[in-house]
Every structure is written in structure tokens, then in C-alpha cells.
Enzyme design. Structure first.
Site, PDB file in Angstrom:
ATOM      1  N   HIS A  80       5.737  20.685   0.191  1.00 23.30           N
ATOM      2  CA  HIS A  80       5.771  21.389   1.409  1.00 23.30           C
ATOM      3  C   HIS A  80       4.578  21.114   2.369  1.00 23.30           C
ATOM      4  O   HIS A  80       3.494  20.706   2.181  1.00 23.30           O
ATOM      5  CB  HIS A  80       5.633  22.851   0.941  1.00 23.30           C
ATOM      6  CG  HIS A  80       6.639  23.048  -0.403  1.00 23.30           C
ATOM      7  ND1 HIS A  80       6.883  22.892  -1.334  1.00 23.30           N
ATOM      8  CD2 HIS A  80       7.866  24.061   0.276  1.00 23.30           C
ATOM      9  CE1 HIS A  80       7.927  23.431  -1.969  1.00 23.30           C
ATOM     10  NE2 HIS A  80       8.573  23.999  -1.003  1.00 23.30           N
ATOM     11  N   GLU A 117      -2.336  16.939  -2.244  1.00 22.84           N
ATOM     12  CA  GLU A 117      -2.879  16.745  -0.948  1.00 22.84           C
ATOM     13  C   GLU A 117      -4.271  16.146  -1.371  1.00 22.84           C
ATOM     14  O   GLU A 117      -4.618  15.030  -0.572  1.00 22.84           O
ATOM     15  CB  GLU A 117      -3.325  18.018  -0.041  1.00 22.84           C
ATOM     16  CG  GLU A 117      -1.932  18.476   0.787  1.00 22.84           C
ATOM     17  CD  GLU A 117      -0.795  18.973  -0.382  1.00 22.84           C
ATOM     18  OE1 GLU A 117       0.238  19.184   0.078  1.00 22.84           O
ATOM     19  OE2 GLU A 117      -0.976  19.233  -1.564  1.00 22.84           O
ATOM     20  N   ASP A 131      -9.004  -1.882   2.841  1.00 24.75           N
ATOM     21  CA  ASP A 131      -8.656  -2.669   4.232  1.00 24.75           C
ATOM     22  C   ASP A 131     -10.010  -3.095   4.725  1.00 24.75           C
ATOM     23  O   ASP A 131     -10.072  -4.031   5.368  1.00 24.75           O
ATOM     24  CB  ASP A 131      -7.853  -1.488   5.122  1.00 24.75           C
ATOM     25  CG  ASP A 131      -7.408  -2.277   6.347  1.00 24.75           C
ATOM     26  OD1 ASP A 131      -6.914  -3.323   6.397  1.00 24.75           O
ATOM     27  OD2 ASP A 131      -7.893  -1.947   7.279  1.00 24.75           O
TER      28      ASP A 131
END
Length: 162
Positions: A80, A117, A131
């Protein structure tokens, strides 16, 4: 089915569905997740000295993790959209393990938890570290992404046993 064995994202006919949280009460929710990034000692030294070509790795990873937490519902299909009240990403340099421990803390007042989250924030922070360091070290390993603790909601508090 018991709560432990029921699959909440399946409808009675077996298709995927988003859980209806409309009738749930809003409570204060908090989740803390962690991850670890292992890299070579030389790369860790460059990171600490902010001497890698792409710049300040941990500041960039922190911002990326916060943004990821805010965008979780766009990344994980059945989550959600949540109004997050707090997101923080912390890093601990572990020189003896040649690694970086990442901790994400997420808070919200709402009808569903913030575990995904927090774990998304850790994952994206770790990927950002990879990265930004990959030009110096292709052997980087991201490991142990996990929920450490959560509170709020009907299921109560969870604390990972060490």
C-alpha cells in the site's frame, strides 16, 4: 487456515489481491531492517576517505535508501502507498569484517506496517554502495537483508533474536 499459514495476498479463487486494510485501526508503526555490504579492504579505505570516482558513497546511499522507502508501493506490487513520518539510514563501518552495516528505520501512523519499506530502504542503499564502488571492486557482496524489529498493529512487536 491459521494466521501463520494463511496467504493474505491470495483471493479465495487463488488469484493475487491487495489486502483490504480499510477496516483496520491506525496505529503507530515502526520497523528496523538491516543489511551488510562486504567489499575489499582497499575499496573500504577509498570509501572512508571519499576517494572513489563517483564521490561520497554513504551520503548518496542514504538519500537513495530514503527515496526507496518512499517509493516502495511503486516497486513491490501489492504494498500500500503509505504516508511515512520518518525514514533514516545509518551506516557502520566494520573494518575488521571489511564491510558496511546498514540500518534503516521507518515510521508511520497507519493501517499497515512499514517492514517492506525498511527492507527496501536497506536494499537500495546497499545497491547504491555497490554501484558507486564497482569501478574499484567487482567482488562486492550484498548479504543478510532482514527485519530486525517491528512494532505496531494487530500482530504486535517482533524482535529478531541474536
Amino acid at each position: 487456515m491459521t494466521r501463520e499459514t494463511s496467504l493474505t495476498h491470495l483471493s479465495p479463487d487463488g488469484t493475487v489481491s491487495m489486502v483490504d486494510v480499510g477496516e483496520k485501526s491506525s496505529t503507530r508503526r515502526e520497523a528496523v531492517a538491516s543489511a551488510r555490504v562486504r567489499l575489499s579492504g582497499g575499496t573500504l579505505d577509498l570509501l572512508v576517505r571519499k576517494a572513489l570516482p563517483k564521490g561520497d558513497v554513504l551520503t548518496t546511499a542514504k538519500v537513495a535508501g530514503i527515496l526507496a522507502a518512499k517509493q516502495t508501493s511503486s516497486l513491490i506490487p501489492l504494498t500500500h502507498p503509505l504516508a511515512l513520518s520518518f525514514v533514516d539510514i545509518a551506516f557502520e563501518i566494520e573494518e575488521e569484517r571489511s564491510s558496511i552495516a546498514i540500518t534503516a528505520t521507518v515510521r508511520s501512523e497507519g493501517k499497515t506496517g512499514v517492514e517492506i519499506e525498511a527492507m527496501t530502504a536497506c536494499s537500495i542503499a546497499a545497491l547504491t554502495i555497490y554501484d558507486m564502488c564497482k569501478s574499484a571492486d567487482h567482488g562486492i557482496v550484498i548479504e543478510t537483508i532482514q527485519l530486525e524489529r517491528k512494532s505496531g498493529g494487530k500482530s504486535g512487536t517482533f524482535i529478531r533474536k541474536k
